[in-house]
Design a protein around this motif. Structure first.
Motif, short mmCIF file in Angstrom:
data_model
loop_
_atom_site.label_atom_id
_atom_site.label_comp_id
_atom_site.label_asym_id
_atom_site.label_seq_id
_atom_site.Cartn_x
_atom_site.Cartn_y
_atom_site.Cartn_z
N TRP A 159 0.95 -1.14 0.04
CA TRP A 159 -0.12 -0.11 -0.09
C TRP A 159 1.18 1.32 0.15
O TRP A 159 1.60 0.96 0.95
N ILE B 113 0.58 4.75 1.06
CA ILE B 113 -0.57 6.01 2.24
C ILE B 113 -0.25 7.04 2.03
O ILE B 113 1.22 7.58 1.98
N GLU B 114 -1.41 8.07 1.18
CA GLU B 114 -1.22 9.96 1.13
C GLU B 114 -2.26 10.58 2.16
O GLU B 114 -3.39 10.36 1.61
N ASN B 115 -1.92 10.75 3.29
CA ASN B 115 -2.86 11.72 3.94
C ASN B 115 -3.63 10.14 4.38
O ASN B 115 -5.07 10.50 4.67
N GLU B 116 -3.48 8.71 5.35
CA GLU B 116 -4.18 7.69 5.65
C GLU B 116 -4.77 7.58 4.62
O GLU B 116 -6.27 6.35 4.41
N ASN B 117 -4.61 7.86 3.29
CA ASN B 117 -6.01 7.39 1.89
C ASN B 117 -5.18 5.70 1.40
O ASN B 117 -3.23 6.43 1.18
N PRO B 118 -5.49 5.24 1.53
CA PRO B 118 -4.44 3.62 0.86
C PRO B 118 -4.46 3.53 -0.91
O PRO B 118 -5.77 3.72 -0.86
N VAL B 119 -3.76 3.35 -1.36
CA VAL B 119 -3.27 2.50 -3.10
C VAL B 119 -2.90 1.57 -2.45
O VAL B 119 -2.02 0.90 -2.74
N LEU C 282 0.96 11.83 -6.56
CA LEU C 282 1.13 11.28 -5.74
C LEU C 282 2.04 11.42 -4.62
O LEU C 282 2.87 11.18 -5.19
N TRP D 238 2.19 10.52 -1.77
CA TRP D 238 2.33 9.65 -0.59
C TRP D 238 3.83 9.75 0.54
O TRP D 238 4.89 10.14 0.25
#
Length: 93
Positions: free
Chosen positions: A51, A53-59, A84, A86
């Motif tokens: 994963w 993760i950028e600002n608690e947003n996983p990709v 992105l 992250w």
């Protein structure tokens, strides 16, 4: 290669795992390459998921199954729109 970092485990059960992430740029494409060692063997049907993760947003950035020696790797080509930024890479089962 743009950047290479060692990942630090946050779970005591993963303290023996060593992992490196590299950010590569090839022409206009950016890729993340993750290599890990000393991974525990998985049960049938399980995979290690990567994963970004950028600002608690996983990709999701790929998955892999380690070999019999506990080594695993994945290469993820970032084809996301926009930039992105992250700040975390996570490996989960």
């Amino acid at each position: 290669m743009k950047k290479k970092v060692a990942l630090a485990p946050v779970d005591e059960q993963m303290n023996s795992v060593t992992a490196m992430a590299s950010l590569m740029k090839n022409d206009s494409k950016e890729m993340v390459i993750l290599q890990a060692e000393q991974l525990k063997q998985l049960k049938d049907g399980e995979v290690y998921q990567i994963w970004l993760i950028e600002n608690e947003n996983p990709v999701a950035a790929g998955s892999f199954v380690p070999d019999s020696s506990g080594h695993g790797a994945v290469m993820y080509e970032m084809n996301l729109e926009g930039e992105l930024n992250w700040d975390t890479i996570a490996i989960t089962i």
